[in-house]
Design an enzyme around this catalytic site. Structure first.
Site, PDB file in Angstrom:
ATOM      1  N   MET A 269       0.824  -1.206   0.000  1.00 25.31           N
ATOM      2  CA  MET A 269       0.000   0.000   0.000  1.00 25.31           C
ATOM      3  C   MET A 269       0.864   1.264   0.000  1.00 25.31           C
ATOM      4  SD  MET A 269      -2.617   1.152   3.032  1.00 25.31           S
ATOM      5  CE  MET A 269      -1.270   1.370   4.200  1.00 25.31           C
TER       6      MET A 269
ATOM      7  N   SER B  95       3.847  -6.644   2.153  1.00 26.26           N
ATOM      8  CA  SER B  95       2.648  -6.144   2.818  1.00 26.26           C
ATOM      9  C   SER B  95       1.412  -6.669   2.077  1.00 26.26           C
ATOM     10  CB  SER B  95       2.692  -4.617   2.914  1.00 26.26           C
ATOM     11  OG  SER B  95       1.774  -4.147   3.863  1.00 26.26           O
ATOM     12  N   GLN B  96       0.475  -5.796   1.666  1.00 25.67           N
ATOM     13  CA  GLN B  96      -0.743  -6.320   1.051  1.00 25.67           C
ATOM     14  C   GLN B  96      -0.456  -7.102  -0.234  1.00 25.67           C
ATOM     15  OE1 GLN B  96      -3.124  -2.768   0.527  1.00 25.67           O
ATOM     16  NE2 GLN B  96      -2.407  -2.417  -1.558  1.00 25.67           N
TER      17      GLN B  96
ATOM     18  N   ASP C  67       6.130  -4.664  14.513  1.00 26.06           N
ATOM     19  CA  ASP C  67       5.266  -4.035  13.518  1.00 26.06           C
ATOM     20  C   ASP C  67       4.271  -3.066  14.162  1.00 26.06           C
ATOM     21  OD1 ASP C  67       3.639  -3.500  11.234  1.00 26.06           O
ATOM     22  OD2 ASP C  67       4.226  -5.434  10.412  1.00 26.06           O
TER      23      ASP C  67
ATOM     24  N   HIS D 103       7.477  -2.647  10.373  1.00 22.06           N
ATOM     25  CA  HIS D 103       6.924  -3.143   9.116  1.00 22.06           C
ATOM     26  C   HIS D 103       7.841  -2.873   7.925  1.00 22.06           C
ATOM     27  CE1 HIS D 103       3.606  -4.709   6.791  1.00 22.06           C
ATOM     28  NE2 HIS D 103       3.612  -3.639   6.002  1.00 22.06           N
TER      29      HIS D 103
END
Length: 301
Positions: A35, A109-110, A227, A283
């Protein structure tokens, strides 16, 4: 007849040469950004691409661009239906001649859960190893901050999620709503989620999803122990909140997804193909050496 045989021989030789060029050499790598990022940011995906190319000689690396420009790619990470993105990527991979013998996939991530959806829905060309770096496989229940310079955009996303993540129009258009997992209202999540509940077999069991994921040589899940972006961070290992509250957590091994082997994760684990890695950082904050030692050397070379 002789002319026909010559044509057939030429076609065979062309196909053989083309196939050989695909299958020889290192396995290609496909990467999908997270993202607020894009395919070609020199400080993120561009840097990862160069690092892979530096450490695996002659490797082909495709960094997925969702749209026709970097700007469109970035915006689509917020506002393009995930299922449409998956369909677009499946078409891109299917028409990329360099990937037809198989490829390794790394999602950030996503991008981690998105590439898992590709593995489940689009087995051709074959994904060999799937590496999820901070992917939210049980979704998120929180939207704390954004990477990069997208805080204004992220504030808008927060307002939409607060307005109603499961409103049809928001589910259809807001990426983060499509993996929003409300543990206080599991029934609504399972009914209204247009993406995550489907790929996690929570609406119905799609045996094809399970069969396709079971074809992987390895599935690697990376969790960031510090995270502050993903809530809860246990989602990166398929853990999540016990339904009905948002404090107590369960692990993958306690979930019906695992105990009932709905996706084949239990079978992957039993055959040594499911791997759990950690980085004691925030993250996506890892060093190049960590990435080389834990990802490139172990799973891509």
């Amino acid at each position: 007849m002789a002319a026909d045989m010559k044509i057939l021989a030429a076609v065979f030789l062309f196909c053989f040469a083309d196939c050989a060029s695909v299958s020889n050499g290192p396995v290609p790598v496909v990467i999908w950004h997270g993202m607020g990022d894009s395919c070609c940011n020199p400080l993120s995906m561009g840097s990862i691409k160069r690092l892979i190319e530096k450490n695996i000689r002659d490797v082909y690396v495709r960094s997925l661009e969702i749209g026709s420009s970097i700007e469109e790619d970035t915006l689509n990470g917020f506002f393009m239906n995930v299922n449409d993105q998956i369909n677009m990527v499946c078409q891109k991979l299917a028409t990329d001649k360099k990937l037809q013998a198989g490829y390794n996939a790394i999602g950030f991530s996503q991008g981690g859960q998105f590439l898992r959806a590709v593995a489940q829905r689009c087995p051709t060309p074959p994904m060999l190893n799937l590496i999820s770096v901070g992917g939210q496989h049980q979704g998120v229940f929180g939207f704390p901050h954004c990477p990069g310079d997208n805080e204004t955009l992220c504030e808008y996303v927060r307002k939409l999620l607060n307005f109603g993540a499961y409103v049809d129009e928001i589910q259809d258009r807001l990426v983060q709503a499509e993996y929003w997992h409300d543990p206080l209202n599991e029934d609504e999540y399972r009914t209204k989620s247009v993406f995550l509940a489907d790929i996690n077999q929570e609406q119905s069991v799609n045996q094809t999803y399970r069969n396709n994921l079971m074809k992987l040589k390895n599935m690697v899940l990376v969790k960031f122990l510090q995270d502050t972006m993903v809530e809860p961070r246990e989602s990166e290992w398929f853990g999540y909140y016990v339904p009905g509250q948002d404090k107590k957590l369960y692990t993958l091994f306690d979930s019906p997804l695992y105990t009932q082997d709905k996706l084949g994760l239990k079978s992957l684990n039993a055959t040594g193909r499911l791997h759990f890695l950690t980085s004691n950082t925030d993250h996506l904050q890892f060093t190049e050496q960590w990435f080389i030692d834990n990802i490139l050397d172990k799973f891509l070379k």
